[in-house]
Design an enzyme around this catalytic site. Sequence first.
Site, short mmCIF file in Angstrom:
data_model
loop_
_atom_site.label_atom_id
_atom_site.label_comp_id
_atom_site.label_asym_id
_atom_site.label_seq_id
_atom_site.Cartn_x
_atom_site.Cartn_y
_atom_site.Cartn_z
N TRP A 1 0.82 -1.20 0.00
CA TRP A 1 0.00 0.00 0.00
C TRP A 1 0.86 1.26 0.00
O TRP A 1 1.99 1.24 0.46
CB TRP A 1 -0.90 0.04 1.24
CG TRP A 1 -1.75 -1.17 1.45
CD1 TRP A 1 -1.65 -2.05 2.51
CD2 TRP A 1 -2.86 -1.64 0.66
NE1 TRP A 1 -2.62 -3.01 2.40
CE2 TRP A 1 -3.38 -2.79 1.29
CE3 TRP A 1 -3.46 -1.18 -0.51
CZ2 TRP A 1 -4.47 -3.50 0.77
CZ3 TRP A 1 -4.55 -1.88 -1.02
CH2 TRP A 1 -5.04 -3.02 -0.39
N HIS A 6 -1.33 2.22 4.55
CA HIS A 6 -0.60 1.78 5.76
C HIS A 6 -1.04 2.56 7.00
O HIS A 6 -1.19 2.00 8.08
CB HIS A 6 0.90 1.94 5.54
CG HIS A 6 1.48 0.85 4.69
ND1 HIS A 6 1.56 -0.46 5.11
CD2 HIS A 6 1.99 0.86 3.43
CE1 HIS A 6 2.11 -1.20 4.16
NE2 HIS A 6 2.38 -0.42 3.12
N ASP A 45 8.84 1.49 4.21
CA ASP A 45 8.97 1.98 2.83
C ASP A 45 10.03 3.08 2.72
O ASP A 45 10.67 3.22 1.68
CB ASP A 45 7.63 2.53 2.32
CG ASP A 45 6.72 1.42 1.81
OD1 ASP A 45 7.24 0.39 1.37
OD2 ASP A 45 5.49 1.61 1.88
N ARG A 48 13.56 1.27 2.43
CA ARG A 48 13.84 0.17 1.50
C ARG A 48 14.67 0.60 0.29
O ARG A 48 15.27 -0.22 -0.36
CB ARG A 48 12.57 -0.54 1.05
CG ARG A 48 11.50 0.34 0.49
CD ARG A 48 10.21 -0.47 0.37
NE ARG A 48 10.33 -1.40 -0.74
CZ ARG A 48 9.79 -1.22 -1.93
NH1 ARG A 48 9.07 -0.14 -2.17
NH2 ARG A 48 9.96 -2.09 -2.89
N HIS A 60 8.54 -7.04 1.41
CA HIS A 60 7.22 -6.43 1.29
C HIS A 60 6.21 -7.26 0.50
O HIS A 60 5.06 -6.90 0.41
CB HIS A 60 7.33 -5.05 0.62
CG HIS A 60 8.15 -4.06 1.39
ND1 HIS A 60 7.61 -2.95 2.00
CD2 HIS A 60 9.47 -4.05 1.68
CE1 HIS A 60 8.57 -2.27 2.62
NE2 HIS A 60 9.71 -2.92 2.43
N HIS A 116 3.96 -2.73 9.33
CA HIS A 116 3.96 -2.49 7.89
C HIS A 116 3.61 -3.76 7.09
O HIS A 116 2.78 -3.72 6.17
CB HIS A 116 5.33 -1.96 7.46
CG HIS A 116 5.38 -1.55 6.02
ND1 HIS A 116 5.05 -0.29 5.60
CD2 HIS A 116 5.70 -2.24 4.90
CE1 HIS A 116 5.17 -0.21 4.29
NE2 HIS A 116 5.57 -1.40 3.83
N ASP A 120 0.94 -4.85 4.09
CA ASP A 120 1.28 -5.21 2.70
C ASP A 120 0.75 -6.57 2.28
O ASP A 120 0.35 -6.75 1.12
CB ASP A 120 2.81 -5.19 2.50
CG ASP A 120 3.32 -3.82 2.08
OD1 ASP A 120 2.52 -2.98 1.64
OD2 ASP A 120 4.56 -3.60 2.17
N HIS A 126 0.75 -7.60 -3.87
CA HIS A 126 1.94 -7.95 -3.09
C HIS A 126 2.02 -9.46 -2.89
O HIS A 126 2.96 -9.96 -2.25
CB HIS A 126 1.97 -7.22 -1.75
CG HIS A 126 2.47 -5.82 -1.86
ND1 HIS A 126 3.57 -5.34 -1.18
CD2 HIS A 126 2.04 -4.78 -2.61
CE1 HIS A 126 3.79 -4.08 -1.49
NE2 HIS A 126 2.87 -3.70 -2.36
N HIS A 149 0.39 -1.74 -10.37
CA HIS A 149 0.70 -1.86 -8.95
C HIS A 149 0.35 -0.57 -8.19
O HIS A 149 -0.26 -0.61 -7.13
CB HIS A 149 2.19 -2.20 -8.75
CG HIS A 149 2.52 -2.54 -7.33
ND1 HIS A 149 2.49 -3.84 -6.85
CD2 HIS A 149 2.82 -1.76 -6.27
CE1 HIS A 149 2.77 -3.83 -5.57
NE2 HIS A 149 2.99 -2.59 -5.18
N ASP A 153 -2.00 0.05 -5.04
CA ASP A 153 -1.37 0.58 -3.82
C ASP A 153 -2.06 1.88 -3.36
O ASP A 153 -2.25 2.08 -2.17
CB ASP A 153 0.10 0.93 -4.09
CG ASP A 153 1.07 -0.13 -3.61
OD1 ASP A 153 0.65 -1.12 -2.98
OD2 ASP A 153 2.29 0.03 -3.89
#
Length: 271
Positions: A1, A6, A45, A48, A60, A116, A120, A126, A149, A153
């Site tokens: 997301w 999130h 996020d 990463r 994730h 998190h 996800d 995901h 995606h 998201d």
Amino acid sequence: WGSLGHITVAYIATNFVKDDTAAFFQGLLKNETEHYLAGVATWADSIRYTKWGRFSKNFHFIDAKDTPPSYCGVDFERDCKEDGCVVSSIQNYTAQVLDAQLWPWRRAQAAKFVVHFVGDIHQPLHVENVAQGGNGIHVKWERSELNLHHVWDSSIAEKLLGGIRRKPYDAGFGWAANLTEEIKTGKYAAASKLWTTDMSLEDPVATAMGWANESNAIVCTHVFPEGPQTIVGQELAGDYYEKAAPVIELQVAKAGYRLAAWLDLIADSVS
Ligand code: DCM
Ligand code: DCM
Ligand code: DCM
Ligand code: ZN
Ligand code: ZN
């Protein structure tokens, strides 16, 4: 997301955790406010793409090697990469929060990952391998070019809430209040009683795989109902959006409610 998803998941969880659970995680995260979960929900996020955080980039998602729309399914042995996936990460970081031998900062960092990743794993793309979770599929969204995606998201949820004018914390706080009422007394009141039945701190992989298979089934019904090819270049902000939005609401509600139950199990086990 995206951030909105999130943050909403985190505020829903905040609304359902037991008082002792809230006290435990407020202490661990050193935040006594009602934002103790929402304030850390997007941290994973933010790291990463950094040099330090690169190790966590595969955590994730899990790339289910199925063939939507004819066959959907996730297999832990087949689909979880050697260096980890969202399922093994929920297991690993849950164990770290529980480990009283670790330094408090390590346990706090693990808690941020758990908040998190439980979010996800409820995003259907995901839990799908096709085009790297839809990142390689170009579609149209209100006439602009986006990848599929990103639509799942962020774009669908943002449209549902009336655009992206409000900041994610304010929009997420409001959306969470709405979904919390739906869980307590509204359209999810009956179904939500079954959302936390197959959860065990003794078997985090089986628990997370149950969540993953539910998300992945949506890839066949709502993400690629006519296969990955036919969606390329399509405008998704119309009929496709109308069918997808209720599913995204359901997944965000489930993720928040299950995150609360998971944090309750952790806090009960620690004390
Ligand atoms: N994101 C980021 N930096 C990038 C690309 C994306 O911080 N270079 C953020 C934007 C979204 C989130 O990552 O909020 C999406 O994460 P994921 O792709 O894990 O769903
Ligand atoms: N935050 C925000 N708007 C709110 C509540 C919190 O933007 N209404 C942000 C500020 C911090 C993070 O959330 O980045 C953590 O919040 P807090 O300072 O309350 O812990
Ligand atoms: N992603 C995914 N499955 C993959 C690869 C990436 O779900 N196989 C997600 C992680 C991020 C977004 O897609 O949310 C963009 O990833 P990246 O920035 O790594 O391309
Ligand atoms: Zn994503
Ligand atoms: Zn993520």
